[in-house]
Design a protein around this motif. Structure first.
Motif, mmCIF file in Angstrom:
data_model
loop_
_atom_site.group_PDB
_atom_site.id
_atom_site.type_symbol
_atom_site.label_atom_id
_atom_site.label_comp_id
_atom_site.label_asym_id
_atom_site.label_seq_id
_atom_site.Cartn_x
_atom_site.Cartn_y
_atom_site.Cartn_z
ATOM 1 N N VAL A 37 106.018 6.281 35.434
ATOM 2 C CA VAL A 37 105.435 4.993 35.830
ATOM 3 C C VAL A 37 104.847 4.266 34.620
ATOM 4 N N ILE A 38 104.115 5.003 33.783
ATOM 5 C CA ILE A 38 103.498 4.350 32.623
ATOM 6 C C ILE A 38 104.561 3.792 31.687
ATOM 7 N N PHE A 84 112.382 4.953 26.229
ATOM 8 C CA PHE A 84 111.655 5.431 25.054
ATOM 9 C C PHE A 84 110.151 5.402 25.255
ATOM 10 N N PHE A 85 109.651 4.497 26.095
ATOM 11 C CA PHE A 85 108.212 4.514 26.339
ATOM 12 C C PHE A 85 107.801 5.732 27.150
ATOM 13 N N ILE A 90 106.136 0.736 33.444
ATOM 14 C CA ILE A 90 105.208 -0.370 33.734
ATOM 15 C C ILE A 90 105.036 -1.267 32.512
ATOM 16 N N MET A 91 105.306 -0.699 31.318
ATOM 17 C CA MET A 91 105.197 -1.479 30.084
ATOM 18 C C MET A 91 106.059 -2.735 30.126
ATOM 19 N N LEU A 92 107.169 -2.667 30.885
ATOM 20 C CA LEU A 92 108.078 -3.807 30.957
ATOM 21 C C LEU A 92 107.424 -5.015 31.602
ATOM 22 N N LEU A 128 109.274 8.704 26.877
ATOM 23 C CA LEU A 128 109.216 9.759 25.866
ATOM 24 C C LEU A 128 107.949 9.605 25.023
ATOM 25 N N PHE A 129 107.641 8.360 24.698
ATOM 26 C CA PHE A 129 106.480 8.018 23.880
ATOM 27 C C PHE A 129 105.183 8.538 24.512
ATOM 28 N N TRP A 130 105.075 8.411 25.813
ATOM 29 C CA TRP A 130 103.867 8.866 26.518
ATOM 30 C C TRP A 130 103.928 10.352 26.866
ATOM 31 N N TYR A 169 116.074 -3.467 28.850
ATOM 32 C CA TYR A 169 115.035 -3.036 29.796
ATOM 33 C C TYR A 169 115.057 -1.526 29.965
ATOM 34 N N LYS A 212 104.085 9.830 33.853
ATOM 35 C CA LYS A 212 104.756 9.429 32.607
ATOM 36 C C LYS A 212 105.841 8.393 32.882
ATOM 37 N N PHE A 215 116.332 0.908 28.044
ATOM 38 C CA PHE A 215 115.945 1.727 26.895
ATOM 39 C C PHE A 215 114.475 1.557 26.546
ATOM 40 N N ALA A 216 113.914 0.357 26.781
ATOM 41 C CA ALA A 216 112.486 0.187 26.529
ATOM 42 C C ALA A 216 111.705 1.160 27.421
#
Lengths: 258, 156
Positions: free
Chosen positions: A198-199, A130-131, A202-204, A133-135, A124, A196, A126-127
């Motif tokens: 929150v986004i 990295f998301f 929130i993917m989780l 960083l991704f955004w 959870y 960034k 690391f997801a």
């Protein structure tokens, strides 16, 4: 003796179907798997009806009808089990396994342990990390998102144990993860990017399985399932949106600025 | 575009690996393939940056991801869902949802409507991408099965 054999197959197929649904299978996969397995056991005119919350199987044997239905109350997502159950149902359908061996394998699959809690938490964390960083967040944002991810996992795990409903779980989880960066900003930490973080986190919560399976069930033509899954997706999206809104609303009410 | 712009692909790969653990995928090969699907979906999305329409961009990226997922599913004899669910996560418009809510809280209803509709359109594009590929794959599989049945009948 013969009746006993029928009951045994019926119980096995119902249980396998239930576990398939519980672990994230599409509904058509469940119906097809049950039909093929029963056909391999010699009941080729069996009727299988499945929706996300229920399976009904009817076997016509001689002069008698054997029917069983099982309810599915809570669905999760364990793709390791899904894969194993799928392989099991294929083996049974290809007549490679007797009913006894199949039952034993089902039992073994269900008894298999998942990841230990700390690895789940890291997943959870690391997801979310990295998301973020991704955004486009920087390292500090990502570290905060990592913490938010741990928080989400802890909250969801606890609430599932207390049998809270899906709607409320998602409101609380998204509220919690938004509260962290909002609170930090309110305390005067202005170098973080709240959006960034929150986004990324929130993917989780996004109901990925439901979204994907809706489309796959629509293709097969199972519209009852598609409508009920679509309702689930919309309700979860609404819950996430409400959860985002609450902390921001409170902050706004307290400080007057955003 | 410079190499720096492709860095998010790497982040997508790692984030999807995190998701694979969240969904309790155990086999290392499956984790790798599912994460690779996620990376590919974002790579395609980036490569299509001058296509003009955002909706088309989401649609095509999802189609490629779904194609990869179906291929991996056949190779590994596993349900395509496993690779697909994780592969399309980077495309899920979580940002759209957030910015829409942000506009709503700020009282800017015009912006809320615009962003909300955008998000819904992207979600629809993703759904359409998945359904097109899956439909075609299913048709191909059914065709193959029908042919096989005919052949066995001929032999008899």
């Amino acid at each position: 003796m013969r009746a006993k054999q029928v009951e045994r197959c019926l119980n096995f197929c119902c249980e396998t179907g239930r576990q398939l649904i519980k672990n994230g299978a599409e509904i058509y996969r469940v119906e097809e798997a049950a039909k093929r397995m029963l056909s391999a056991f010699g009941y080729s005119d069996a009727e299988v009806f499945a929706i996300p919350s229920c399976i009904i199987i009817n076997i016509h044997d001689g002069e008698r009808n054997f029917t069983k239905n099982v309810r599915i109350l809570r669905t999760g997502s364990n793709f390791d089990r899904l894969d194993s159950l799928n392989a099991l149902s294929r083996k049974v359908a290809a007549k490679e396994l007797s009913i006894e061996a199949a039952e034993a394998e089902l039992h073994e699959i269900m008894g298999r342990k998942g990841y230990p809690a700390w690895i789940s938490y890291l997943g959870y964390g690391f997801a979310a990390f990295f998301f973020t960083l991704f955004w486009g967040g920087h390292a500090l944002d990502a570290a905060i998102a990592f913490f938010c991810g741990l928080l989400v996992k802890a909250a969801m795990g606890q609430m599932v144990r207390l049998k809270a409903n899906v709607f409320f779980i998602h409101i609380c989880a998204s509220m919690l993860l938004v509260t962290v960066p909002v609170l930090l900003t309110a305390l005067g930490v202005h170098i973080i990017h709240t959006d960034k973080i929150v986004i990324g986190a929130i993917m989780l919560l996004v109901p990925g399985i439901a979204i994907t399976n809706v489309m796959r069930d629509v293709i097969i033509g199972d519209f009852i399932t598609a409508v009920s899954k679509l309702a689930e997706v919309l309700i979860i999206a609404l819950a996430i949106a409400i959860g985002i809104a609450i902390p921001f609303g409170i902050l706004r009410a307290l400080t007057g600025v955003m | 575009m410079t190499l720096q712009d492709y860095l998010p692909c790497l982040y997508a790969l790692l984030a999807c690996a995190g998701f694979a653990v969240m969904f309790e995928i155990k086999k290392p090969m499956f984790i790798l393939l599912a994460s690779a699907t996620g990376m590919v979906s974002w790579l395609v999305f980036l490569l299509l940056h001058d296509i003009g329409s955002e909706v088309a961009r989401y649609f095509l990226a999802t189609m490629v991801a779904a194609l990869f997922a179906e291929t991996f599913a056949r190779l590994m004899k596993a349900p395509a869902t496993i690779f697909l669910v994780i592969g399309i996560v980077p495309l899920v418009p979580g940002g759209g949802l957030y910015y829409a809510m942000d506009a709503l809280i700020g009282g800017n209803y015009a912006l809320f409507a615009e962003r909300g509709l955008d998000t819904a359109a992207f979600a629809a594009a993703i759904a359409a991408g998945v359904s097109v590929v899956t439909s075609i794959v299913r048709m191909a599989m059914t065709g193959r099965m029908n042919r096989r049945e005919r052949e066995t009948k001929k032999e008899e």
